[in-house]
Design an enzyme around this catalytic site. Sequence first.
Site, PDB file in Angstrom:
ATOM      1  N   CYS A 190       1.010  -0.994  -0.160  1.00  0.00           N
ATOM      2  CA  CYS A 190      -0.208   0.331  -0.100  1.00  0.00           C
ATOM      3  C   CYS A 190       0.928   1.131  -0.038  1.00  0.00           C
ATOM      4  O   CYS A 190       0.510   2.102  -1.131  1.00  0.00           O
ATOM      5  CB  CYS A 190      -1.361  -0.268   0.881  1.00  0.00           C
ATOM      6  SG  CYS A 190      -0.244   0.179   2.998  1.00  0.00           S
ATOM      7  N   HIS A 226      -2.641   0.655   7.157  1.00  0.00           N
ATOM      8  CA  HIS A 226      -2.984   0.414   5.720  1.00  0.00           C
ATOM      9  C   HIS A 226      -2.652   2.090   4.981  1.00  0.00           C
ATOM     10  O   HIS A 226      -3.219   3.322   5.770  1.00  0.00           O
ATOM     11  CB  HIS A 226      -4.330  -0.028   5.506  1.00  0.00           C
ATOM     12  CG  HIS A 226      -3.993   0.088   3.985  1.00  0.00           C
ATOM     13  ND1 HIS A 226      -3.327  -0.848   3.580  1.00  0.00           N
ATOM     14  CD2 HIS A 226      -5.503   0.083   3.562  1.00  0.00           C
ATOM     15  CE1 HIS A 226      -4.214  -1.113   2.055  1.00  0.00           C
ATOM     16  NE2 HIS A 226      -5.205  -0.414   2.111  1.00  0.00           N
ATOM     17  N   HIS A 230      -5.871   1.876  -4.375  1.00  0.00           N
ATOM     18  CA  HIS A 230      -5.566   0.870  -2.866  1.00  0.00           C
ATOM     19  C   HIS A 230      -4.581  -0.124  -3.536  1.00  0.00           C
ATOM     20  O   HIS A 230      -4.930  -0.905  -4.219  1.00  0.00           O
ATOM     21  CB  HIS A 230      -5.360   0.927  -1.934  1.00  0.00           C
ATOM     22  CG  HIS A 230      -6.548  -0.667  -1.768  1.00  0.00           C
ATOM     23  ND1 HIS A 230      -6.497  -1.102  -0.465  1.00  0.00           N
ATOM     24  CD2 HIS A 230      -7.760  -0.236  -3.072  1.00  0.00           C
ATOM     25  CE1 HIS A 230      -7.569  -1.721  -0.298  1.00  0.00           C
ATOM     26  NE2 HIS A 230      -8.301  -2.043  -1.704  1.00  0.00           N
TER      27      HIS A 230
END
Length: 180
Positions: A88, A138, A154
């Site tokens: 990510c 994340h 993502h």
Amino acid sequence: MPATPRTLRTCALALAGLGLSASTLTALPAAAADGDSASVTTTATKTTAKRTAARRVSARVLNARDIAMRQRGDAYAYGAAGPNRFDCSGLIRYSYSRAGFDVPRTSRAQAGHTRRVAKKDMRAGDLMFFHGSGGVYHAAIFLRWSKGHAVMLHSPGSGQRVRVAVPWTSQWFGGTLRRR
């Protein structure tokens, strides 16, 4: 001493040369409105320079988003930062670095590097940081709002590919690389 028609005309021409309108005069400090054309020109020039710089940064943010969008379908790999595999934060580092931003490598460091922005004020290319009890875990690139939901790009996780999705949780905050 009040401004003469000649001084006003000079100011108007100076503003027009900078791409500004006479309405800009109402936003200038009172000292500049007293007929001091040098102050008007200086203030207008600074205002124009700030707007131009902000537009350049916004254009670079959108360029980074576009670079990231071209990575759709690339595989996830833990710790990877491209060009064909990403985690990510690696996707963000790769895309924003190619657009001219100095972005840290990890999602936690990226969150600390950005200026926080309210969810309602998010613009395309801003960043989304997901957090829990252990902190930021994340990161994603905000694309738009759709029917009350954020839409993001993502690199989700092992066995998956870079893709457009909606968040699975509301436990995220926005960050931007744009200036105030």
